[in-house]
Enzyme design. Structure first.
Site, PDB file in Angstrom:
ATOM      1  N   VAL A 130       0.841  -1.186   0.000  1.00  0.00           N
ATOM      2  CA  VAL A 130       0.000   0.000   0.000  1.00  0.00           C
ATOM      3  C   VAL A 130       0.882   1.244   0.000  1.00  0.00           C
ATOM      4  O   VAL A 130       1.876   1.297   0.731  1.00  0.00           O
ATOM      5  CB  VAL A 130      -0.894   0.026   1.256  1.00  0.00           C
ATOM      6  CG1 VAL A 130      -1.790   1.244   1.236  1.00  0.00           C
ATOM      7  CG2 VAL A 130      -1.706  -1.241   1.331  1.00  0.00           C
ATOM      8  N   GLY A 156      -3.874  -3.750  -2.511  1.00  0.00           N
ATOM      9  CA  GLY A 156      -2.785  -4.273  -1.699  1.00  0.00           C
ATOM     10  C   GLY A 156      -3.140  -4.694  -0.287  1.00  0.00           C
ATOM     11  O   GLY A 156      -2.249  -4.961   0.499  1.00  0.00           O
ATOM     12  N   LEU A 202     -27.747 -36.541  16.297  1.00  0.00           N
ATOM     13  CA  LEU A 202     -27.032 -35.986  17.444  1.00  0.00           C
ATOM     14  C   LEU A 202     -26.608 -37.087  18.421  1.00  0.00           C
ATOM     15  O   LEU A 202     -27.180 -38.178  18.417  1.00  0.00           O
ATOM     16  CB  LEU A 202     -27.940 -35.001  18.193  1.00  0.00           C
ATOM     17  CG  LEU A 202     -28.273 -33.701  17.473  1.00  0.00           C
ATOM     18  CD1 LEU A 202     -29.396 -32.988  18.204  1.00  0.00           C
ATOM     19  CD2 LEU A 202     -27.037 -32.805  17.380  1.00  0.00           C
ATOM     20  N   LYS A 208     -29.384 -43.454  18.031  1.00  0.00           N
ATOM     21  CA  LYS A 208     -28.823 -44.199  16.901  1.00  0.00           C
ATOM     22  C   LYS A 208     -28.450 -45.623  17.295  1.00  0.00           C
ATOM     23  O   LYS A 208     -28.821 -46.583  16.624  1.00  0.00           O
ATOM     24  CB  LYS A 208     -27.554 -43.498  16.371  1.00  0.00           C
ATOM     25  CG  LYS A 208     -27.763 -42.130  15.771  1.00  0.00           C
ATOM     26  CD  LYS A 208     -26.455 -41.579  15.205  1.00  0.00           C
ATOM     27  CE  LYS A 208     -25.388 -41.359  16.270  1.00  0.00           C
ATOM     28  NZ  LYS A 208     -25.733 -40.383  17.306  1.00  0.00           N
ATOM     29  N   SER A 231     -21.690 -38.375  12.584  1.00  0.00           N
ATOM     30  CA  SER A 231     -21.334 -37.855  11.246  1.00  0.00           C
ATOM     31  C   SER A 231     -22.048 -36.530  10.958  1.00  0.00           C
ATOM     32  O   SER A 231     -22.972 -36.472  10.164  1.00  0.00           O
ATOM     33  CB  SER A 231     -21.615 -38.887  10.162  1.00  0.00           C
ATOM     34  OG  SER A 231     -22.859 -39.533  10.325  1.00  0.00           O
TER      35      SER A 231
HETATM   36  N1  LIG Z   1       7.144  11.778  -4.176  1.00  0.00           N
HETATM   37  C1  LIG Z   1       6.562  10.779  -4.807  1.00  0.00           C
HETATM   38  N2  LIG Z   1       5.356  10.379  -4.381  1.00  0.00           N
HETATM   39  C2  LIG Z   1       4.760   9.367  -5.040  1.00  0.00           C
HETATM   40  C3  LIG Z   1       5.351   8.729  -6.150  1.00  0.00           C
HETATM   41  N3  LIG Z   1       4.515   7.770  -6.594  1.00  0.00           N
HETATM   42  C4  LIG Z   1       3.420   7.811  -5.800  1.00  0.00           C
HETATM   43  N4  LIG Z   1       3.549   8.785  -4.860  1.00  0.00           N
HETATM   44  C5  LIG Z   1       2.614   9.138  -3.803  1.00  0.00           C
HETATM   45  O1  LIG Z   1       2.487   8.039  -2.903  1.00  0.00           O
HETATM   46  C6  LIG Z   1       1.153   7.958  -2.402  1.00  0.00           C
HETATM   47  C7  LIG Z   1       0.581   6.597  -2.649  1.00  0.00           C
HETATM   48  O2  LIG Z   1       0.394   6.411  -4.035  1.00  0.00           O
HETATM   49  P1  LIG Z   1      -0.685   5.440  -4.641  1.00  0.00           P
HETATM   50  O3  LIG Z   1      -0.452   5.422  -6.106  1.00  0.00           O
HETATM   51  O4  LIG Z   1      -2.048   5.757  -4.166  1.00  0.00           O
HETATM   52  O5  LIG Z   1      -0.197   4.062  -4.002  1.00  0.00           O
HETATM   53  P2  LIG Z   1      -0.816   2.581  -4.052  1.00  0.00           P
HETATM   54  O6  LIG Z   1      -1.419   2.353  -2.728  1.00  0.00           O
HETATM   55  O7  LIG Z   1       0.385   1.713  -4.283  1.00  0.00           O
HETATM   56  O8  LIG Z   1      -1.761   2.519  -5.194  1.00  0.00           O
HETATM   57  C8  LIG Z   1       0.359   9.072  -3.080  1.00  0.00           C
HETATM   58  O9  LIG Z   1       0.315  10.166  -2.224  1.00  0.00           O
HETATM   59  C9  LIG Z   1       1.194   9.353  -4.328  1.00  0.00           C
HETATM   60  O10 LIG Z   1       0.979  10.636  -4.791  1.00  0.00           O
HETATM   61  C10 LIG Z   1       6.653   9.198  -6.565  1.00  0.00           C
HETATM   62  O11 LIG Z   1       7.279   8.712  -7.512  1.00  0.00           O
HETATM   63  N5  LIG Z   1       7.203  10.197  -5.858  1.00  0.00           N
END
Ligand SMILES: Nc1nc2c(ncn2[C@@H]2O[C@H](COP(=O)(O)OP(=O)(O)O)[C@@H](O)[C@H]2O)c(=O)[nH]1
Lengths: 318, 635
Positions: free
Chosen positions: B33, B113, B468, B473, B541
């Site tokens: 995530v 994720g 039961l 039985k 069973s």
């Molecule tokens: N600085 C920076 N922030 C990023 C980059 N890629 C994603 N983010 C930030 O990381 C956070 C999570 O991104 P998201 O795409 O929602 O992540 P997911 O949960 O993997 O789908 C968001 O606030 C994005 O804007 C990057 O290359 N650089």
């Protein structure tokens, strides 16, 4: 689609494609045929929902290929809201006759008796009664246990996660918590008595794929997709075709002749036209490559805020 | 929409031709995530012009309202349609996204994720040919990265793009990138992942996604899109031996008998020698029929209809294989199973198994171990819960042709389906066939069940009494047996308590042990029926599934389910053995009716309501039932 891949003019590309590899359309076609055959092999009474649009045209074409030289072993079902374009009815009947397939037409007679229509009752009610409920009636009436639909995952966000085989309860409801995981090409078509499946052979096709395939395979489609002078009125920013006398003209509205075409087809009062000169498939493709709005924009029904796609799907709308 | 501008030639014909020979790549994106997966996919869609103006207007509005980028376009919102659904409790496993360039069409399997990640990822990975594994450059290789890589490898995806994201937050440091890559390669080598392309990217600004990033001049490798466009697809699958599972037999008239299916590996041409499995019968390909005319050659991936030179008996589920190199046929396997359902997988339970176009029954014999996906450790286990991965043995009711998953995804992958609910509950990969399945053949004996039963003047069968504890039985079973014995019949009574003192004394009362308990008793009664006896089984069973399994061991008409129907309150009131009192005091765990369920039979052959019928009458009714069916009469 088994035509040879023409030698490409770009040498780099020719090198990239190994001789035996299939094009994206060949792979999509083979996958769809596999899906169609799985349903016929595992279900008792399948039916193809034929909506007369371009996606239906492609789906039907694939079905003809899947079972050739036999005819597709299922009937076509058209759920008729009675508000389709006249050209669609004509095309529907010609197509069924040309292929020699059985065509079932179902109208919600109760809705008709109550006079449900898009103008008197609004698009939401009209769609619910004449389309969603009508579909359920038809499936119950004939006892179909699997229905093919032409929906694609690229059409709309909520469809991106839709299964290819979607289980419906005895009441035809889509229970998002009961959907089965789909792995590999192993589709689970088992169900209990009364339950049914909606199956979407075009799940992985995009609008562009559909048009390219129509072009390559020379699939007949309703002439409304091609630009021609047609009588239209402009209403709330949408061009609505005056297809018959049932369209109540508002004060100040007079039909004008414009060269328009349709990107999707449905009930004529709910389907917006676009101004265009594209009167061949290549011209449409060319326009699409430059287009800046999505296909669903022409569907008045989507603007109906109260009815989200998700909700409609749960109720059984495609 | 659709494709980058170079495609839009003034001449439409050229645009179409350029469209035509594109190939198709399916890939999966994995990341923890917030690693930036949604941002990355959103950017790919945007940059390849899959986003329309109306969607862009919506995006701009959403970005201001909901975005994390201070009002700038937040591409993650384009693909985050899933968040709302998660709140509504809707199961989201995989969302599929589409984009295309002038070379390729791409199908992206996007998996959320969070929880249920294993299930979702395995689903998405099953059809993917490449995986993009995301790493946050600040965090480096995490447990999650290892887990994703293991699943990618397990599902047979050979090619990995390691996208090291958020390079802007580590000052675009080359040293940092290289350290992460070295660390990752180290781990990947341990799980046999070798085809790895590491790319440093910044998803929010687009560096090395489509265009090379100016901020990282030290990187000279491909951008993400370049890699996706040029990676070889399904290399070699066409060069392998010919395999086609038969989906459907096409018989429009008496002259035409075609076998329809999708070729899963190799190629075929008229004149090729083929073998149908499992029967082993041989023939030659006559025609390859398609609606576009006969083909001179068909290759892996195509859906075709084959005609053979000679009449040959083939049906759905059979496999057509190249004549020189047919795959093995076996009915016992070792397989790796990923569990996809809340209801756990139990040892001894029987499921439906769909492999290729064939559906058979498969019983989980021992579950050898489960795999901790984070550490790759093997742990002892008696059941698989949702998202568990384990290695088990499976015993099928019929032999099937197969290839190990690592050699052929289409012939080694299967799903398990619950026989009651029809849910898809597991996904499996065949590792190998067990040797005993190939060597042990059933001994066909001259003296058979019918002969043995005839000697005794009866038909062999089993009366399966379920109900039961304290339902009555044993009492009823005893009376039935006494009456049968008096009438000169040959019987045997298997009683739950007695068997637990001997054959099953190693078993307790957990769900797994209950399943095993019933499995053994069912097998024993099968042997006794084979010996020509009328067998009475008196076992609680409690699970429908096991009673079904027992029933499936017998020929139609041999198995009689007798439901001794006593309401729980009544059984507890009688409490002849004092067990209910103990259970209520918490001294007995897993007691049926108290803290372990009893699933009443839905369609028993005989139902005895003990609140209205006494034991004597009950026994008489059962005997009358058998007599009516001439089971106990002499033949
Ligand atoms: N600085 C920076 N922030 C990023 C980059 N890629 C994603 N983010 C930030 O990381 C956070 C999570 O991104 P998201 O795409 O929602 O992540 P997911 O949960 O993997 O789908 C968001 O606030 C994005 O804007 C990057 O290359 N650089």
């Amino acid at each position: 689609m088994n035509r040879a891949v023409p030698a490409s003019e770009a040498p780099e590309r020719a090198a990239a494609a190994a001789p035996a590899s299939l094009t994206h359309l060949q792979r999509l076609e083979a996958e769809s045929i596999h899906i169609l055959r799985e349903v016929v092999a595992e279900c008792e009474r399948p039916v193809m929902l034929y909506s007369v649009g371009k996606d239906s045209a492609v789906m039907l074409h694939l079905a003809v290929k899947a079972f050739y030289p036999a005819l597709p072993p299922f009937p076509l079902l058209h759920v008729d809201t009675t508000w389709k374009f006249r050209a669609m009815y004509e095309f529907r009947d010609t197509t069924a006759r040309r292929l020699g397939m059985q065509l079932l037409v179902h109208v919600n007679e109760e809705g008709l008796r109550l006079g449900i229509g898009p103008f008197t009752h609004g698009s939401q009610m009209h769609t619910d009664v004449m389309k969603t409920q009508a579909l359920r009636q038809a499936l119950d009436k004939y006892g179909f246990d699997a229905a093919f639909g032409g929906a694609r995952r690229d059409e709309e966000q909520s469809r991106a996660k839709e299964r290819v085989f979607s289980l419906r309860s005895v009441q035809h409801r889509w229970d998002p918590r009961q959907q089965r995981p789909e792995l590999w090409a192993l589709y689970n078509a088992r169900k209990r008595p009364g339950e049914s499946l909606r199956v979407f052979p075009l799940s992985n096709w995009t609008e562009l794929d559909v048009w390219q395939y129509i072009w390559l395979e020379q699939i007949p489609i309703v002439p409304l997709y091609f630009a021609a002078p047609r009588p239209v009125v402009e209403r709330d920013g949408t061009l609505i075709m005056v297809d018959d006398a049932r369209l109540p003209l508002r004060p100040g509205e007079t039909p004008m002749l414009k060269t328009v075409r349709f990107r999707t087809l449905g009930c004529y009062p709910l389907t917006g036209a676009i101004e265009s000169n594209a009167d061949t498939v290549p011209a449409i493709l060319q326009e699409m490559l430059l287009a800046r709005t999505s296909e669903r924009q022409g569907r008045v029904i989507d603007h109906d805020a109260a009815a989200s796609m998700e909700k409609k799907k749960q109720e059984g709308y495609f | 929409m659709g494709t980058p501008p170079e495609l839009v030639a003034a001449d439409t014909g050229a645009a179409l031709r350029a469209q035509e020979p594109r190939s198709l790549l399916r890939f999966i994106t994995c990341g923890a995530v917030d690693d930036g997966k949604s941002t990355l996919i959103g950017r790919l869609l945007y940059e390849s012009r899959m986003i329309y103006d109306d969607q862009l207007t919506q995006l701009a509005a959403d970005s201001k309202r909901l975005g994390t980028r201070g009002g700038e376009l937040d591409f993650a919102l384009l693909v985050d349609g899933l968040a709302a659904e998660r709140e509504q409790g809707i199961t989201i496993d995989v969302a599929y996204r589409f984009f295309s360039t002038r070379r390729r069409k791409f199908i992206v399997a996007d998996t959320p994720g969070h929880e249920q990640y294993t299930r979702n990822m395995v689903t998405g990975a099953s059809t993917a040919e490449l995986a993009v594994i995301l790493i946050d450059a600040r965090k480096g290789v995490l447990t999650q990265t290892r887990r994703h890589s293991f699943l990618v490898q397990l599902l047979g995806i050979a090619r990995v793009v390691l996208a090291v994201n958020k390079m802007d937050l580590v000052g675009y440091s080359r040293a940092r990138f290289e350290a992460i890559v070295a660390d990752y390669r180290d781990f990947a080598a341990r799980i046999n992942l070798s085809d790895i392309t590491p790319i440093p990217v910044c998803a929010v600004h687009g560096d090395n996604i489509i265009q090379p990033g100016a901020a990282m001049p030290w990187y000279s490798g491909p951008t993400l899109l370049e890699q996706l466009e040029s990676v070889e697809i399904d290399a070699g699958i066409g060069a392998r031996a010919f395999r086609m599972p038969v989906q459907w037999v096409n018989r429009p008239n008496a002259e035409f008998r075609g076998f329809a299916g999708q070729i899963v590996s190799g190629s075929v041409k008229p004149g090729d020698r083929i073998r149908a499995l499992p029967s082993g019968r041989e023939s030659r390909v006559g025609r390859i029929v398609t609606a576009d005319g006969d083909l001179q050659r068909a290759v892996a991936g195509q859906s075709v209809t084959l005609l053979f030179d000679s009449e040959i008996d083939i049906s759905r589920g059979d496999l057509i294989a190249g004549g020189d190199s047919p795959p093995q046929v076996a009915d016992q396997f070792e397989a790796t199973v990923v569990w996809l359902h809340d209801e756990p997988m139990l040892q001894g339970r029987t499921y439906l198994m769909k492999a290729g176009t064939r559906t058979v029954s498969a019983t989980v014999t021992p579950l050898k171990h489960k795999i901790n996906v984070n550490t790759l450790e093997h742990l002892p286990a008696e059941r698989l819960e949702l998202n568990d991965i384990g290695v088990c043995e499976l015993e099928l009711d019929r032999a099937i042709p197969f290839e190990p998953y690592t050699e052929n995804r289409a012939l080694g992958g299967f799903i398990l389906i619950d026989r009651l609910t029809n849910n898809t509950v597991g996904a499996g990969l065949i590792n190998f066939a067990l040797r005993r399945s190939q060597n042990v053949h059933w001994q066909v004996l001259d003296v058979d069940k019918q002969l043995r039963a005839r000697q005794k003047g009866q038909r062999a069968c089993v009366l399966w009494l379920t109900g039961l504890s304290g339902a009555g039985k044993s009492t009823i079973a005893n009376r039935i047996e006494k009456k049968l014995a008096l009438a000169g019949r040959h019987t045997y009574l298997l009683d739950g308590d007695n068997v637990r003192h001997g054959l099953n004394k190693d078993l307790g009362f957990t769900a797994q042990d209950r399943v095993e308990n019933i499995r053994r008793v069912a097998e024993v009664s099968r042997l006794m029926v084979d010996a020509g006896l009328i067998v009475l089984v008196s076992f609680i069973s409690p699970f429908r599934s096991e009673r079904r399994m027992a029933r499936a061991l017998f020929a139609p008409g041999e198995f009689f389910e007798v439901f001794i129907d006593t309401p729980l309150a009544e059984a507890e009131r009688r409490d002849t053995k004092g067990l209910y009192r103990k259970a209520r005091r918490g001294e007995l765990k897993n007691f049926t009716g108290i803290d372990s369920p009893y699933e009443a039979p839905e369609n028993p052959e005989i139902r005895i309501d003990t609140t209205t019928v006494g034991p004597e009458e009950a026994a008489e009714r059962v005997i009358a039932h058998l007599a009516a069916l001439k089971v106990t009469g002499s033949t």
